[in-house]
Design an enzyme around this catalytic site. Sequence first.
Site, PDB file in Angstrom:
ATOM      1  N   SER A  71      -5.571  -3.000   7.058  1.00 38.37           N
ATOM      2  CA  SER A  71      -6.573  -3.118   7.584  1.00 38.37           C
ATOM      3  C   SER A  71      -6.275  -4.464   8.127  1.00 38.37           C
ATOM      4  CB  SER A  71      -7.507  -2.769   6.953  1.00 38.37           C
ATOM      5  OG  SER A  71      -7.514  -1.032   7.205  1.00 38.37           O
TER       6      SER A  71
ATOM      7  N   GLU B 214      42.179 -45.422  -9.601  1.00 33.05           N
ATOM      8  CA  GLU B 214      41.319 -45.527  -8.637  1.00 33.05           C
ATOM      9  C   GLU B 214      41.469 -46.326  -8.182  1.00 33.05           C
ATOM     10  OE1 GLU B 214      39.823 -42.648  -7.797  1.00 33.05           O
ATOM     11  OE2 GLU B 214      39.269 -41.468  -9.364  1.00 33.05           O
TER      12      GLU B 214
END
Length: 776
Positions: free
Chosen positions: A383, A101
Amino acid sequence: MSSDETYSRLQKNKRKARPLLHIFLWIVFFVFLLFLMGVGLFTYYAASAPHVSYHTLSSDNSTTIYDRNGQVISRLGMQNRDYVKHQDIPENLKNAIISVEDRHFYQDKGVDPIRIVEAGVSNIFGRSGGLQGGSTLTQQLIKLSVFSTKASDQTLKRKAQEAWLAVKVDKDYSKQQILEFYINKVYMGNNSYGMQTISQTLYHKPLNQLDLAQTALLAGLPQAPVAYNPVTNPKYATIRRNQVLDAMVKNKAISQKQANQAKRQNVQNGIDKANVNKTPTQKDEKYADAYISQVTQEMRAKGFNLNAGNKIYTNLDMNTQKHMYQLANDDNAGLAFNNNDFQIGATMVNPQNGKVVSMLGSRKQNVLFGLNRAVQTDHSSGSTMKPLMDYGPAIEYLKYPTYQSMKDTPFTYPGTDKQLNDFDNKHQGTITMRQALVQSRNIPAIRTLQDVGIPRATEFLKGLGMTFKEPLNLQNGIGAYISSEQEAAAYAAFANGGTYHEPYLINKIVTPTGESKQFKAKSHRAMSPATAFMITDMLKGVMTDPQGSGTAANIAGLYQAGKTGTTQYPDNYLNQVPKNASMDSWFTGYTKNLSLSIWTGFDRPLEPDHYLSEPQTKIAQQFYKQVMERASENQPNENWTKPDDVVKTKKNGQTQYYIVGHGADQTQRVNTTASQSQQAADNQSVVPNQADNKQQDQTTNEPTNGMATPTEQTPTPINNDQPQNTPTPSENQPSQPTQNNNQQPQTNQQPDQQNQPSQPAQPQTDSNQQQQQPNQ
């Protein structure tokens, strides 16, 4: 050549050289200018870089969610991680990571210009050599700790900040500490973070007991944990492991002989294949499942990453949340859920600020973060739409009094031969708006919507946070596809005097860098205080009037208002369900402190036995009663105060209200295009006496028919002997024929059972049913 010729030639050459010199000087100037600009831009970006602490570098990235009292309720993305200190990290692993790395790790100062050049050359000529970019280990640690690792997020600003922070971290921490942070922070696949964790997962060993081949495999995994998974992709895992071994040889960390010996080892040697495929068990946040799910949606909408280690402070009342969950899931709670497929969605909000207090998305659901029915919009509201689309706009725009005369007479939808009926298939003739709303009669509601007009009704709904993809029509006046969250927030505007607060769950977010952002609702006035007050006063009767449709929700002594709603099966399916069966049942009610909306029903209502019996339509009311009663225990019990522009009067022994200057009892239908001065000449004026104006300003919980408040009971049926007025043909035709001819109204309805709105219910195909199937 003469001296004159020589001089002339020199002069010509000099003149030729001058432009080249000027060009060179300009190039130098521009390069210097670009350098200064670059330095300035870098300085500007660096100045705005987030703060990085020890906790930021060493902690995991799980997002913690808190309730309104600061108690932890969930850790989203909670990482499976075993932390390892640097003294327990073997030298072979350190050498392997550095070799593959960041070969100059011990020499660089957080950034490595040489590595950047090497990476560029490698990329140009396609060399691998283990070098996969210009970032140092320290820069990679900064990415993992503070920034996103997505390629799309690698902007110039982000790279500048990353480099600056890497330099700072390199200065503040030792190389051993930086390696420790990286080894513990990096993602290794299989929901494992850190190399110690993956070592235990794969080999059941700590890092210091691994051999060289196993160590090299782990060092190579972070580049692509899925692609290099040794169980699922042994070929690519072997290639990557060997790359690491070669990099270690090149870096003189091991000999070629050691590398060759390690390469001969099978990459799956020592791995527990069964264990590596297991997913670590996530804590079951069963009580707040739906709420947490919606929090994650809100986080994403605000641009926050779930795996960024944020602290999320919500508006959740955990006590109410647990109570809702237990009522829905405890078989001994007293609610008659007939099977585990019977579902519920419920949302409670604070009317004063829009905070979502609690949210229930299901019952008997074993899947974490499954379907959240509290926010679904695939069931008609029935309703409960009447106050929102019909009567609210009628008061707001037409200034109707609560005693407005309305015709409950035979009605045919314009352009069709379909008649609209009420639950009792009867007509009451001329009744008041209060009676029509309390008893939830359909025909007066639709006639009122005609008077208001679809455009103004749509605008009123928009002010309450409800927008629709398709244009609304008359049938939507008795049902529309909305969610319990939308409806709770809309009814909250009635509760607080007319202000709509957009519902929200997240109160504050604190990032890992310490930045804090507060949130509050977007708010605006949606209606006048007079409209909110008069609707509320009528909706009280839904629960207190013996003929009210919501008496099962009534809580004795509590100032509250609410509305029921049910939806009926389509005509072509009625013969497949028992008489009085319903598809959906709703109840939405509120106090001055809380607004709660509940939907109950089935995800697949057309499957056998997936209907609501008449007693089961009361479950939504019963759920409301128990939740609101408990949640209101420590809340002020306040009545609503009459606004100054509302007049209190008596009509037929009942308390009624009207807006100052609009007390006419309008016995004829109001044309929506006409002004108040153009209304029918036979409107009867109501002239209140002075005593009316001096009456107390608060509403009462008296029944709307003047009777005493009943105990909890089933609504009393309408008297079949009540006189009925048969209208003339002109009365059947409304003043504004806005009904969509493609929508077929439905008949033979029960109390509160409605025609389906702009998307009428049809027998579902398998594909439709699949879409509604919960995530289980």
